[in-house]
Design an enzyme around this catalytic site. Structure first.
Site, PDB file in Angstrom:
ATOM      1  CB  CYS A 110      -0.995   0.006   1.126  1.00 19.95           C
ATOM      2  SG  CYS A 110      -0.384  -0.692   2.573  1.00 19.95           S
ATOM      3  CE1 TYR A 157      -3.050 -10.134   1.165  1.00 15.74           C
ATOM      4  CE2 TYR A 157      -5.170  -9.279   1.879  1.00 15.74           C
ATOM      5  CZ  TYR A 157      -3.796  -9.368   2.033  1.00 15.74           C
ATOM      6  OH  TYR A 157      -3.184  -8.682   3.043  1.00 15.74           O
ATOM      7  CG  HIS A 167      -0.745  -9.299   5.289  1.00 16.97           C
ATOM      8  ND1 HIS A 167      -0.753  -9.085   3.929  1.00 16.97           N
ATOM      9  CD2 HIS A 167       0.545  -9.333   5.654  1.00 16.97           C
ATOM     10  CE1 HIS A 167       0.503  -8.977   3.503  1.00 16.97           C
ATOM     11  NE2 HIS A 167       1.306  -9.140   4.528  1.00 16.97           N
ATOM     12  CG  ASP A 198       4.663  -9.824   5.204  1.00 20.40           C
ATOM     13  OD1 ASP A 198       5.689 -10.495   4.966  1.00 20.40           O
ATOM     14  OD2 ASP A 198       3.926  -9.361   4.312  1.00 20.40           O
TER      15      ASP A 198
END
Ligand code: ADP
Ligand code: SF4
Length: 687
Positions: free
Chosen positions: A31, A171, A174, A267
């Site tokens: 992002c 996806y 996360h 991560d």
């Protein structure tokens, strides 16, 4: 320079389903605070990565439906056809440089509070929403909801293909998307065929992969991003347990596995908490259970580490978000044999703060990041000199070094003069603190570049005075003299000096502690700065055997580091080291044996033992030179000096990244006409 043949393997093409990546460099989704709100800025930023040699360039999370509305956070958006042209800006730009464009399709489920769309958040089971203690709950999805979600995902995939994407992500990483929430036993309490056994909990993910392949698989590769380990032991998915079982179960279904650890803080661990390649122990099994190409991350900046990942069969693609932000031209530099010119990521996570503060991405190392469209800044191309100015830069901290680097690149004659024996200013000092070694890269990259420049002269050990400046003969003077920490406690919580903070030999500035001139006995670190320094000084002193109490008026230690994903790790670390933490308290007095603390809510006073105090509150700019020259305009003019400009911390103390930006900006813009306008092209809303 020709490429080192050892690195040839990094430039082999790799097939991903129906498409081919030209090399092994893969910019994974990240992002950037621009997304759907600033699509031109976003496209231009991705285009620079493609130009820099990344074979695959991905979007960030792209919301696929109004029930996955992450507002106020600014991600990508593909709710309907009207979003296609904005995403096309990116795919066209990326394709122009011969790279593949990838899109990460996301339904954020309970992570989306839907504050703009006002839809009810969706989840496998009735559960509170994860977003910022929002008082709303997500509702358990019915079978009809699951069918609808699968339809939205399929429609989004078709739209993504129309927008020109080559790789389409499903996806499940996360802990930020529905397929992952369905996999997690702590979020999925269903008793139907989507709950219970792993086969059932994985059903949704399997359906999404199959349906995406059916919809677009002939033209586009279908990738899965999956978190193989949540680093939460038995409570979560783990590489030794269901993480592995899931990859085994779906091994050949996607065209590519993009694997990592969860959550985002794990991560994207900072260099303070994890080294390059730290995810290997979790993801290395993946290639042994699938024949499909595997991409993984680990803040890879060293080509030797990259080669080793490939040769040892850990990964097929070198995935990168941060290394591609710090140096969009990293692949190209390896390809051209310019290893020395790589601007290595320092692992500070300032780039992440663009997402959390909902503003365009910034990078400590790469001041052009986020400025590609609105300022037309390119990380490697810089306009040549526009005149015959010569420059005297005073101070070789991050601001002075970057200013000299860029002016030198433009072809100007530059003298960079530093009072100290070492270059790097605060970066050199702070990189001595526990875990910050990699931060010295801010200095090393620039000094290395400067050493190659004929027209830049660096003088060390020369403290410059106003008289020197007037005699020097440069037409432009840049002051980059930095700042110093106050000892009197003035900062956010205290507008006036704290009583007793002038006790001789008992109050130590952060620089004293870094230099080892330090406190003795029970020490209070008063952190009213709220970024990394207070906690790091507490850590250093505690490691040195002192009894340390960290006092902060905030509700947690290093509060601002929530934006860099570090807050939890920092507070945990201090607690484990045995630092006493007192939150929601101001320090109001010190008598040499005790510090008086004041509760920020009740005003009630308590006392803690303190032989020494370390205030980390605010800084004073080193602006004496600026003031002296400002007071003598006639002498400045008579010396032939066209301008005297303060940049970085000596103008107003801020982050290292802000100092680098200030140096860069001056070198690009000093010859621009004065203007009251914003100084960049604005992206205005339009329908
Ligand atoms: P910034 O973050 O703005 O770059 P730093 O504090 O990191 O600021 O760096 C400022 C540098 O300027 C330090 O290395 C300091 O030694 C140097 N400096 C300060 N005053 C002078 C001076 N009068 N002459 C030469 N160097 C100076
Ligand atoms: Fe790396 Fe820091 Fe730049 Fe992020 S901001 S890419 S962590 S140097």
């Amino acid at each position: 320079m020709p490429r080192d043949p050892r690195y040839d393997i990094l430039f082999e093409p790799v097939k991903i389903g129906p498409v081919v990546a030209k090399n092994r460099f893969f910019q994974v989704p990240h992002c950037n605070g621009m997304g759907h709100a600033k699509p031109r800025s976003h496209a231009a930023m991705r285009a620079v990565k493609a130009e820099g040699g990344w074979a695959v360039v991905s979007t960030e999370e792209v919301e696929i439906h109004p029930s996955s509305d992450l507002s106020p956070y600014v991600e990508g958006r593909l709710w309907d056809d009207s979003d296609i042209p904005f995403l096309e800006l990116m795919t066209r730009a990326v394709h122009q440089h011969g790279a593949l464009a990838a899109i990460e399709l996301v339904h954020a489920g309970m992570n989306a509070a839907n504050l703009y769309s006002r839809e009810i958040p969706l989840a496998p089971s009735h559960i509170t929403t994860a977003a910022n203690y929002s008082p709303s709950q997500a509702r358990a999805m019915s079978k009809a909801d699951i069918r609808a979600y699968r339809r939205w995902h399929r429609q989004a995939a078709v739209r993504a293909r129309r927008a020109g994407f080559d790789v389409i992500y499903v996806y499940a990483a996360h802990s930020l998307s529905l397929p992952m929430h369905f996999l997690q036993t702590r979020h999925n309490h269903r008793s139907d065929e989507y709950g219970g056994s792993l086969v059932n909990r994985a059903r949704l993910l399997r359906e999404l992969i199959e349906e995406t392949k059916e919809a677009v698989g002939g033209d586009c590769a279908v990738a899965v991003r999956f978190a193989v380990d949540e680093l939460r032991g038995a409570d979560g998915i783990s590489a030794a347990g269901e993480g592995r079982e899931l990859v085994e179960m779906l091994a050949e279904l996607p065209d590519l596995w993009d694997v990592n650890v969860s959550d985002w803080a794990n991560d994207s661990m900072t260099s303070r908490f994890a080294a390059e390649g730290f995810q290997e122990e979790f993801v290395r099994f993946v290639k042994s259970v699938t024949s499909k190409p595997v991409v993984g991350v680990g803040r890879f900046t060293s080509p030797d580490t990259m080669v080793s990942q490939i040769r040892r069969g850990v990964l097929d693609f070198i995935g990168a978000a941060r290394p591609s932000i710090a140096d969009p031209f990293l692949p190209r530099k390896i390809e051209n044999g310019d290893i020395d010119d790589i601007r290595e990521c320092i692992g500070c996570n300032v780039c992440v703060t663009g997402d959390s503060t909902m503003t365009p991405i910034r990078c400590t190392q790469n001041p052009t990041m986020g400025e590609e469209w609105r300022k037309g800044w390119h990380p490697e191309r810089i306009p040549p000199r526009s005149g015959n100015d010569s420059f005297l830069i005073v101070g070789a901290g991050p601001a002075g070094l970057e200013c000299a680097r860029l002016l030198g690149r433009r072809g100007y004659a530059v003298h960079l003069v530093e009072a100290g024996a070492q270059l790097g200013g605060r970066v050199t000092r702070e990189s001595r603190l526990p875990g910050l070694t990699a931060w010295a890269r801010v200095r090393d990259y620039r000094v290395n570049q400067l050493n190659k420049m004929q027209d830049v002269v660096i003088l060390r050990g020369s403290a410059v005075t106003a008289e020197h400046i007037l005699e020097f003969g440069a037409t432009r003077v840049v002051l980059a003299t930095g700042s110093r920490w106050r000892r009197d406690g003035v900062g956010r919580a205290n507008a006036f000096a704290i009583r007793g903070f002038d006790l001789p030999g008992r109050v130590f500035a952060p620089d004293d502690v870094i230099d080892g001139v330090g406190p003795q006995g029970a020490t209070v670190v008063f952190d009213d700065d709220h970024y990394y320094l207070g906690a790091l000084l507490a850590e250093k002193l505690r490691a040195g055997g002192l009894e340390v109490t960290l006092v902060t008026p905030a509700d947690r230690v290093s509060a601002w580091t929530a934006n860099t994903l570090e807050q939890h790790a920092i507070q945990k670390h201090l607690l484990e080291l045995g630092v006493t933490i007192v939150t929601n308290h101001n320090v109001v007095e010190f008598d040499g044996t005790r510090a008086t603390l004041e509760c920020t809510f009740t005003g009630r006073h308590t006392r803690v033992s303190a032989f020494s105090i370390v205030p980390v509150t605010s800084r004073q700019p080193n602006d004496t030179l600026a003031e002296t020259l400002d007071a003598a305009p006639d002498a400045v003019a008579a010396a032939g000096i066209a301008s005297v400009t303060s940049i970085g911390d000596c103008l107003a103390p801020s982050t290292i990244g802000a100092a680098v930006y200030a140096g860069h900006r001056y070198a690009r813009e000093f010859d621009w006409p004065q203007s009251d306008a914003a100084g960049f092209t604005r992206e205005l809303p339009q329908n």
